[in-house]
Design an enzyme around this catalytic site. Structure first.
Site, PDB file in Angstrom:
ATOM      1  N   ASP A 166       0.828  -1.204   0.000  1.00 14.06           N
ATOM      2  CA  ASP A 166       0.000   0.000   0.000  1.00 14.06           C
ATOM      3  C   ASP A 166       0.869   1.264   0.000  1.00 14.06           C
ATOM      4  O   ASP A 166       2.002   1.244   0.468  1.00 14.06           O
ATOM      5  CB  ASP A 166      -0.894  -0.045   1.256  1.00 14.06           C
ATOM      6  CG  ASP A 166      -2.072   0.909   1.170  1.00 14.06           C
ATOM      7  OD1 ASP A 166      -2.346   1.452   0.076  1.00 14.06           O
ATOM      8  OD2 ASP A 166      -2.725   1.117   2.210  1.00 14.06           O
ATOM      9  N   ASN A 183       1.278   3.495  -2.848  1.00 19.62           N
ATOM     10  CA  ASN A 183       1.824   3.942  -4.141  1.00 19.62           C
ATOM     11  C   ASN A 183       1.224   5.280  -4.572  1.00 19.62           C
ATOM     12  O   ASN A 183       1.940   6.169  -5.023  1.00 19.62           O
ATOM     13  CB  ASN A 183       1.563   2.874  -5.205  1.00 19.62           C
ATOM     14  CG  ASN A 183       2.183   1.543  -4.821  1.00 19.62           C
ATOM     15  OD1 ASN A 183       3.397   1.409  -4.830  1.00 19.62           O
ATOM     16  ND2 ASN A 183       1.354   0.591  -4.440  1.00 19.62           N
ATOM     17  N   ASN A 207     -10.351  -3.696  -6.799  1.00 15.95           N
ATOM     18  CA  ASN A 207      -9.598  -2.659  -7.516  1.00 15.95           C
ATOM     19  C   ASN A 207     -10.195  -2.284  -8.881  1.00 15.95           C
ATOM     20  O   ASN A 207      -9.839  -1.252  -9.453  1.00 15.95           O
ATOM     21  CB  ASN A 207      -8.122  -3.057  -7.690  1.00 15.95           C
ATOM     22  CG  ASN A 207      -7.317  -2.946  -6.398  1.00 15.95           C
ATOM     23  OD1 ASN A 207      -6.283  -3.605  -6.240  1.00 15.95           O
ATOM     24  ND2 ASN A 207      -7.770  -2.115  -5.459  1.00 15.95           N
ATOM     25  N   ARG A 214       1.887  -4.957   6.085  1.00 15.05           N
ATOM     26  CA  ARG A 214       1.168  -3.947   5.295  1.00 15.05           C
ATOM     27  C   ARG A 214       1.934  -2.645   5.414  1.00 15.05           C
ATOM     28  O   ARG A 214       2.220  -2.181   6.521  1.00 15.05           O
ATOM     29  CB  ARG A 214      -0.272  -3.756   5.759  1.00 15.05           C
ATOM     30  CG  ARG A 214      -1.004  -2.723   4.884  1.00 15.05           C
ATOM     31  CD  ARG A 214      -2.486  -2.679   5.100  1.00 15.05           C
ATOM     32  NE  ARG A 214      -3.104  -1.756   4.134  1.00 15.05           N
ATOM     33  CZ  ARG A 214      -4.336  -1.861   3.666  1.00 15.05           C
ATOM     34  NH1 ARG A 214      -5.108  -2.829   4.083  1.00 15.05           N
ATOM     35  NH2 ARG A 214      -4.801  -0.983   2.791  1.00 15.05           N
ATOM     36  N   ARG A 266      -5.356  -2.624   8.172  1.00 16.36           N
ATOM     37  CA  ARG A 266      -6.516  -3.438   7.774  1.00 16.36           C
ATOM     38  C   ARG A 266      -6.021  -4.618   6.951  1.00 16.36           C
ATOM     39  O   ARG A 266      -4.930  -4.567   6.396  1.00 16.36           O
ATOM     40  CB  ARG A 266      -7.458  -2.615   6.866  1.00 16.36           C
ATOM     41  CG  ARG A 266      -8.211  -1.502   7.507  1.00 16.36           C
ATOM     42  CD  ARG A 266      -9.226  -0.924   6.503  1.00 16.36           C
ATOM     43  NE  ARG A 266      -8.576  -0.341   5.331  1.00 16.36           N
ATOM     44  CZ  ARG A 266      -8.047   0.866   5.280  1.00 16.36           C
ATOM     45  NH1 ARG A 266      -8.061   1.647   6.347  1.00 16.36           N
ATOM     46  NH2 ARG A 266      -7.472   1.301   4.178  1.00 16.36           N
ATOM     47  N   SER A 269      -8.129  -5.918   4.410  1.00 14.43           N
ATOM     48  CA  SER A 269      -8.667  -5.660   3.074  1.00 14.43           C
ATOM     49  C   SER A 269      -8.874  -6.914   2.214  1.00 14.43           C
ATOM     50  O   SER A 269      -8.460  -6.950   1.056  1.00 14.43           O
ATOM     51  CB  SER A 269      -7.777  -4.661   2.330  1.00 14.43           C
ATOM     52  OG  SER A 269      -7.659  -3.468   3.065  1.00 14.43           O
TER      53      SER A 269
HETATM   54  C1  V07 Z   1       1.479  -4.286  -9.813  1.00 15.58           C
HETATM   55  C2  V07 Z   1       3.250  -2.922  -8.666  1.00 15.58           C
HETATM   56  C3  V07 Z   1       3.460  -3.191  -7.211  1.00 15.58           C
HETATM   57  C4  V07 Z   1       2.735  -2.200  -6.338  1.00 15.58           C
HETATM   58  C5  V07 Z   1       1.275  -2.468  -6.167  1.00 15.58           C
HETATM   59  C6  V07 Z   1       0.340  -2.344  -7.340  1.00 15.58           C
HETATM   60  C7  V07 Z   1       0.945  -2.124  -8.680  1.00 15.58           C
HETATM   61  C8  V07 Z   1       3.958  -6.728 -10.345  1.00 15.58           C
HETATM   62  C9  V07 Z   1       2.878  -7.322 -10.961  1.00 15.58           C
HETATM   63  C10 V07 Z   1       2.844  -8.639 -11.599  1.00 15.58           C
HETATM   64  C11 V07 Z   1       1.736  -9.469 -11.474  1.00 15.58           C
HETATM   65  C12 V07 Z   1       1.718 -10.730 -12.074  1.00 15.58           C
HETATM   66  C13 V07 Z   1       2.815 -11.169 -12.763  1.00 15.58           C
HETATM   67  C14 V07 Z   1       3.925 -10.367 -12.902  1.00 15.58           C
HETATM   68  C15 V07 Z   1       3.943  -9.115 -12.320  1.00 15.58           C
HETATM   69  C16 V07 Z   1       1.821  -6.418 -10.818  1.00 15.58           C
HETATM   70  C17 V07 Z   1      -0.259  -5.485 -10.946  1.00 15.58           C
HETATM   71  C18 V07 Z   1       0.160  -4.371 -10.247  1.00 15.58           C
HETATM   72  C19 V07 Z   1      -1.668  -5.575 -11.416  1.00 15.58           C
HETATM   73  F1  V07 Z   1       2.825 -12.396 -13.327  1.00 15.58           F
HETATM   74  N1  V07 Z   1       3.609  -5.545  -9.861  1.00 15.58           N
HETATM   75  N2  V07 Z   1       2.299  -5.330 -10.131  1.00 15.58           N
HETATM   76  N3  V07 Z   1       0.550  -6.506 -11.230  1.00 15.58           N
HETATM   77  N4  V07 Z   1       1.891  -3.159  -9.103  1.00 15.58           N
END
Ligand code: V07
Length: 253
Positions: A26, A28, A74, A197, A203, A205
């Site tokens: 959390d 970002n 989300n 977290r 929380r 969530s």
């Molecule tokens: C996301 C980066 C980390 C901060 C929180 C939200 C944004 C890595 C992935 C990912 C997911 C599956 C995969 C490879 C990479 C990812 C989303 C958002 C939706 F196979 N970071 N990240 N997916 N954030």
């Protein structure tokens, strides 16, 4: 003083590293806001933190790192933010797979993958396939995941098996329920030992509700894009200072 020692990584006891660490990433949006940047800049930086923390966790000897990347809730966010988020697995796949393989890290993803945009699905499947030969830490993304959904699907499946006469309702126990959840494939490491977290919120969530029954919960004010390997060591240090009883009594007390 203790901070000084921690930065030199002397305080973490290498013999008591949590096997499974789960993180709610959390802060970002808040990180970006503080810099007068769009929220998506925070998500982009947050992905860099995923790389840093993955390497740090793997070096410390964590067996499973579960990251809450996208919840079933989300989808309610603005469309452009959702599309940016859905592009992150693609970026991650393009930029980070060789380094993961070098670190012997295997990628897994739990959640309703079929509901994701086709390109995201492809990136996810490629990340899993390309690291499937790795035998080190499991980097487990919760993507389009919600814990009540997880529990609901498990209940539906067990109920179907009962209806088909394959399961005696009286024999449904904790282990059967655990094995039907999306963390079931993790075997002995299904339940997180430590849940972190970031960003000051305290929380859960809708994350791993069943699985955190006995987890140590550690909260930090650090925003996810600012979190690093030293912060992870500090969280593990906090975990190690706590006394885990699983409802029983520790011999020494
Ligand atoms: C996301 C980066 C980390 C901060 C929180 C939200 C944004 C890595 C992935 C990912 C997911 C599956 C995969 C490879 C990479 C990812 C989303 C958002 C939706 F196979 N970071 N990240 N997916 N954030």
């Amino acid at each position: 003083m203790s901070k000084q020692i921690n930065q030199n990584k002397l305080i973490v006891d290498p013999s008591r590293i949590p096997n499974h660490v789960a993180i709610i990433m959390d802060g970002n949006g808040r990180w970006a806001q503080k810099r007068h940047l769009p929220r998506i800049a925070g998500h982009k930086q947050g992905m860099e933190t995923v790389k840093t923390v993955t390497k740090a966790a793997s070096k410390l000897g964590v067996k499973v790192l579960t990251l809450y990347a996208f919840s079933t809730e989300n989808w309610k966010r603005p469309t452009d933010e959702v599309s940016f988020l859905m592009g992150l697995p693609v970026k991650f796949f393009n930029n980070f797979i060789p380094e993961l393989i070098e670190n012997n890290v295997q990628v897994k993803v739990m959640g309703l993958i079929d509901q994701l945009p086709p390109k995201t699905q492809q990136a996810v499947r490629n990340a899993i396939a390309d690291t499937s030969q790795c035998t080190g830490m499991i980097l487990n993304f919760a993507l389009n995941y919600g814990s009540r959904l997880d529990i609901k699907l498990a209940v539906q499946q067990i109920a179907s098996e009962a209806k088909a006469g394959k399961v005696d309702p009286q024999k449904i126990d904790d282990a059967m329920i655990s094995n039907h959840l999306m963390t079931g494939f993790l075997g002995d490491f299904q339940d997180p030992d430590l849940l972190i977290r970031t960003s000051g919120e305290e929380r859960i969530s809708n994350f791993l509700l069943w699985q955190i029954a006995y987890s140590e919960l550690v909260f930090t004010d650090t925003l996810w894009p600012d979190f690093d390997g030293v912060n992870l060591s500090q969280m593990i240090e906090e975990y190690q200072q706590r006394d885990r009883r699983f409802g029983g009594l520790n011999n020494s007390k």
